[in-house]
Design an enzyme around this catalytic site. Structure first.
Site, PDB file in Angstrom:
ATOM      1  N   ASP A  29       0.813  -1.213   0.000  1.00  0.00           N
ATOM      2  CA  ASP A  29       0.000   0.000   0.000  1.00  0.00           C
ATOM      3  C   ASP A  29       0.852   1.270   0.000  1.00  0.00           C
ATOM      4  OD1 ASP A  29      -2.425   1.391   0.119  1.00  0.00           O
ATOM      5  OD2 ASP A  29      -3.257  -0.006   1.592  1.00  0.00           O
TER       6      ASP A  29
ATOM      7  N   ASP B 285     -10.561   1.561  -3.765  1.00  0.00           N
ATOM      8  CA  ASP B 285     -11.092   1.158  -2.458  1.00  0.00           C
ATOM      9  C   ASP B 285     -12.610   1.061  -2.495  1.00  0.00           C
ATOM     10  OD1 ASP B 285      -8.819   0.732  -1.069  1.00  0.00           O
ATOM     11  OD2 ASP B 285      -8.885   2.569   0.126  1.00  0.00           O
TER      12      ASP B 285
END
Ligand code: GLA
Length: 701
Positions: free
Chosen positions: A440, A504
């Site tokens: 990430d 997301d």
């Protein structure tokens, strides 16, 4: 005439360049050229205009003021006392197979530029440049942009904008005189990064019309530009966006510009995608193994790691047919929420008293592989790492940059920081059976200094080096590039990773558009597409399982949902969907993506069609309610017009919600039709409730 020239051609694209007056001139990048072309320069030489130079300007690829060019230069920079303006001359030119190599030198500025152009069999052009300082003086490079000429028929641009959870919205506008610039200054490519800058005609759509696309192979700061200058000439360019003083070249030192990947299409935006996809699939590092059905734990458990609960989720995952389970954020030292722990990549005994081995063994015992989340470029102030090494963050003059998700960026250009992260990640991977990491990057880089100098360029190179080194140490490892969802999806990092977390936002309705446009460049098998929960966590929207499952089917499919909440019927449907995915993924991930130019904006008709025209799988997606009673018939391109096909609707995850009394009859038992009837007459569409979809299978009889 004895000109130095080179013609690179594929079946659909030609790149043609010549040396003229010592400049390298790209005469053509576009549709194939054949036959007599030696007089192209003469044919296109313009008039001498009033109030203009006394002979036509021959700017060449370096676009220099010294040659009379009045738009943006290709190279900009300066030495201490000179080299602020350049005039490069071609000193070496060679061309073989599908390559052109050119060396240019400026003997006054004492700079050398090595250019290379290569065209693959799909028509994808890659442009490289290396700039070398030959002078005793330091050369400060401030800009290097790769430019390609655009014909005047290109009268619009298309690029992409977005934000967290809403990435890659198309933006289309007319080209006017002036420069249209898309900068990306986040230090990562970014949610708002345009994955491509596309020039096209007003008429160009998915299936037809010309388009010229470029994509910069870089994950740091970048820029695209489309420029039409006062004389009417226009061009498209892309390059790294350099911060002040970021690239200083001492004598003999070089700067390698990120590559530009350029694609021309005469058959619309899908033609572009097909070439991008084919080119990306042909790379040696492209993952060949069928993309495992993945369950990611983030939305199921967030930071609440509890082994017993996780085992329960794994049990259901195994029942459904999941092949990879990924443990997300929250497993490491002091990471109970997003305020602490980043930087300390050691398993937290408070939540995992026996380590991760027992849970991994449990997962593996069900024939499922295991993946783990990291965010190694980041550090929380509340971490052992920051307490020990506050000087390891990217910063300038001792200032601490503004916080973002309570975190800062570790300076991976600093060898100590780099080795710290590498050794910790390596230790976790070496001690456990981990075949996959989700990597990430949850903040932007600002005021990002490295030892008193701008540090974004160095940081970008460092993460590429990091991924490369990790894969050397763990050859079977797959890496997913995530950055708060889709903020690091680009053709630079793609060579080091195996998957992108597309967004997301797991709301399937939003995902339809995000995936549609991310796949403009990236092949669907590299895009993580997960079935989210019934009530979307990002939008709060409630969507049918069949719709969520069809939306997740075409990419690298997975689940992002606490499936212990799913009732037995839903689990069964997830199981039949998983089976369908496994049976069809080779096809969905290996053939041609198609986005039909469906006449009604309330629906998408998209799918995958075999290049040999033997079969296709489409999804009809009702985004909003239709206004007319009956949606427009579905017409299918790319089929063999003389062949007969059997067409049927399939429902691997259940039927959609209809708004009708009886469905069209062909839906009941399927239908046989010729390819030409399917292309020109089509099939009627049932009236669906909004946010519903169904699949159509087409196979040659
Ligand atoms: C980012 C990612 C999510 C999840 C969280 C964890 O937002 O995009 O998928 O991994 O971080 O903190």
């Amino acid at each position: 005439m004895n000109k130095q020239s080179a013609l690179l051609s594929s079946a659909t694209t030609t790149f043609f360049c010549e040396v003229q007056n010592g400049a390298l001139v790209i005469r053509h990048w576009g549709a194939p050229l054949t036959g007599e072309i030696s007089q192209v320069e003469l044919a296109t030489r313009p008039s001498v205009a009033h109030s203009g130079f006394d002979s036509p300007v021959v700017a060449g690829v370096m676009r220099e003021s010294a040659r009379g060019f009045l738009g943006r230069q290709t190279l900009a920079g300066h030495g201490l006392a000179g080299a602020w303006s350049t005039r490069f001359e071609v000193v070496a030119f060679s061309s073989f197979d599908s390559y052109v190599l050119v060396t240019l030198r400026d003997d006054a500025a004492l700079l050398e530029v090595n250019l290379s152009f290569s065209l693959d069999s799909f028509g994808v052009l890659r442009q490289r440049a290396r700039i070398t300082n030959l002078s005793e003086e330091i050369f400060h490079l401030s800009d290097y942009i790769h430019w390609l000429p655009l014909p005047r028929e290109a009268n619009q641009t298309l690029d992409f904008v977005g934000r967290w959870s809403n990435e890659r919205n198309p933006q289309r506008r007319d080209i006017g005189t002036g420069t249209w610039v898309r900068d990306s200054r986040e230090g990562r490519s970014g949610h708002n990064f345009s994955i491509a800058e596309i020039a096209l005609t007003k008429e160009t759509n998915f299936q037809s019309g010309e388009a010229w696309a470029i994509s910069i192979a870089w994950s740091g700061n970048s820029q695209y530009a489309v420029e039409r200058i006062w004389d009417g000439s226009q061009s498209i360019g892309g390059g790294e966006l350099l911060l002040p003083g970021e690239v200083k070249l001492a004598r003999g030192e070089s700067y390698e510009a990120p590559e530009l990947v350029a694609v021309y299409s005469h058959d619309g935006l899908d033609g572009l995608s097909h070439k991008f996809h084919s080119h990306i699939r042909a790379r040696s590092q492209h993952p060949l193994r069928p993309r495992p059905l993945t369950l990611n734990m983030w939305e199921a458990v967030y930071f609440a790691h509890d082994e017993e609960n996780i085992r329960k989720i794994v049990d259901v995952a195994s029942e459904i047919g999941v092949e990879r389970v990924v443990l997300d954020d929250g497993w490491f030292h002091s990471r109970r929420d997003d305020r602490s722990g980043l930087g300390d990549w050691v398993i937290d005994p408070l939540v995992w008293p026996q380590g991760l081995t027992p849970v991994i063994e449990y997962i593996n015992s069900k024939g499922i592989e295991f993946g783990l989340w990291f965010e190694g470029e980041m550090v929380n102030i509340d971490s052992d790492l920051y307490r020990a090494h506050p000087e390891w963050i990217l910063q300038e003059s001792g200032r601490v940059p503004p916080e973002w998700r309570h975190q800062h960026v570790l300076d991976l250009g600093h060898e100590g920081a780099y080795q710290h992260v590498l050794s910790q990640v390596d230790a976790v991977l070496s001690a456990n059976n981990i075949s996959y990491i989700k990597w990430d990057h949850n903040r932007v880089l600002v005021d990002a200094g490295h030892l008193g100098q701008a540090g974004v360029h160095r940081q970008t190179q460092a993460i590429y080096r990091f991924f490369k080194e990790l894969k050397v140490r763990h050859p079977q490892l797959e890496i997913e590039s995530c950055a708060s969802g889709g903020a690091r999806v680009d053709l630079g990092v793609i060579d080091y990773v195996d998957r992108f977390w597309t967004s997301d936002n797991n709301d399937a309705l939003a995902r339809q558009t995000i995936q549609r446009w991310t796949a403009q460049v990236i092949p669907p098998e590299l895009l993580g597409t997960h079935v989210g929960p019934t009530h979307g966590h990002q939008t709060g929207r409630t969507l049918e399982l069949s719709f969520r499952a069809i939306t997740a089917l075409f990419g690298h499919a997975g689940i992002e949902w606490d499936i212990t909440e799913a009732d037995p019927k839903q689990r069964k449907l997830l199981g039949t969907w998983a089976k369908y995915y496994k049976e069809n993924r080779d096809f969905l991930h290996g053939e041609r993506m198609v986005r039909v130019d469906y006449p009604d904006a309330s629906a998408y008709l998209h799918g995958v069609c075999a290049v040999d025209q033997s079969r296709a799988i489409y999804a009809y997606v009702q985004l909003e309610p239709t206004i007319a009673v009956h949606p427009a018939p579905m017409k299918f391109p790319h089929l063999d017009h003389s062949a007969t096909y059997f067409v049927k609707a399939v429902h691997p995850a259940g039927r959609p919600r209809y708004m009708l009394i009886e469905t069209p009859e062909w839906l009941l038992n399927g239908i046989e039709l010729s390819g030409s009837a399917l292309a020109n007459i089509g099939l009627s569409v049932p009236i669906l409730a909004p946010a519903n979809a169904f699949l159509i299978e087409i196979s040659r009889v």
